[in-house]
Design a protein around this motif. Sequence first.
Motif, short mmCIF file in Angstrom:
data_model
loop_
_atom_site.label_atom_id
_atom_site.label_comp_id
_atom_site.label_asym_id
_atom_site.label_seq_id
_atom_site.Cartn_x
_atom_site.Cartn_y
_atom_site.Cartn_z
N UNK A 81 4.14 4.81 -7.45
CA UNK A 81 4.46 5.35 -6.46
C UNK A 81 3.38 4.32 -5.40
N UNK A 82 2.31 3.96 -5.69
CA UNK A 82 1.49 2.80 -5.22
C UNK A 82 1.95 1.49 -4.81
N UNK A 84 -3.93 4.54 -0.08
CA UNK A 84 -2.34 4.63 -0.69
C UNK A 84 -1.53 3.35 -0.61
N UNK A 85 -2.51 2.26 -0.95
CA UNK A 85 -1.23 1.17 -2.26
C UNK A 85 -1.86 1.16 -3.29
N UNK A 98 5.64 1.28 -4.56
CA UNK A 98 6.99 1.60 -3.87
C UNK A 98 6.61 0.41 -1.92
N UNK A 99 7.97 -0.09 -2.26
CA UNK A 99 8.16 -0.83 -0.65
C UNK A 99 6.79 -2.39 -1.15
N UNK A 100 6.79 -2.19 -1.44
CA UNK A 100 5.92 -4.03 -2.36
C UNK A 100 6.65 -5.18 -3.08
#
Lengths: 208, 99
Positions: free
Chosen positions: A87-88, A27-28, A90-92
């Motif tokens: 997308x990968x 996912x990452x 996101x949120x990092x």
Amino acid sequence: MAEDDGPLSPAESLALISSQRARVDRSLSPSQALLFGMWGTTWLVGWTLMFLATPGGPELLPLWLAGVVFAAAIIGSVVLSTVVSARAGRGIAGPSRLSGALYGWTWTLGFWALGAINVGFTVKLGVSIEVTSLLWTSGPLLVMGLLTMLGAAQRRSIPEYVAGVWLLLAASASVYVGTPANLLVLAFAGGGAMLGLATHYARQAKTA
Amino acid sequence: MTAGLPELDPVIHAQARLRVTVALAALPSGDRITFPRLQELLDMTAGNLSTHLRKLEDAGYVEITKTHQRRTPVTYVELTTKGRRAFEDYSAALKEMLT
């Protein structure tokens, strides 16, 4: 996945660690199989069309048409690569984001510089169509080969490094092959290397 | 280390917290992840994840930072050095038990 908090045996714990890790890694990081597959296809189809259209080649379709299709495929691939990577990530937040951004920009700037240099040769020195063609095949293969090797060093991936070395060989070979066959070297050796890597990563993802 | 089996860290040795720890340990050291993305990676409810994060935070394994991005509150989660080490020790202990 169930939120069951029952006691785990050591073997179950280890299995959970590896399955969860694989899931998170998938996912990452953007799918390498998708990215290489997409760029490999763009390259293979685009340069084959250019070969079919190039003056002195089979001339099966007009050069402008091949150019437009190829340009559209490149723009599509750039957009999709950007979306998939964003997308990968996101949120990092943190240092890895910077290194990812620098890596991405290295490709973009490398190709911009290459384009400027090649156009410069054509405009300033009025080099022949043959030299122009050879510049446009050896340059991208060289840049791609070097950056693929750099990515391989970062990811510690031997198959990716081998693909990079192959691209360097193709870059050199394309000049000696001469026009218009150099376009086929670019299509098949360049696109083929990326499609080979895509297959490698797809197989790896299946076994993970 | 004394003879016999090593102790398993009770903070990590619970299915849900182990999954949280694994997900955080997958990030490169120094990277942080937002609460919603972590929740999505783990497929956990917000309440459940909060409960487990609090336990990990109490043990000093996880650091939670609340900040604002364009006026929207954002919660970042990251594994501390202590947490990373505890996870490594835990993994090593498991492997030792199985050999």
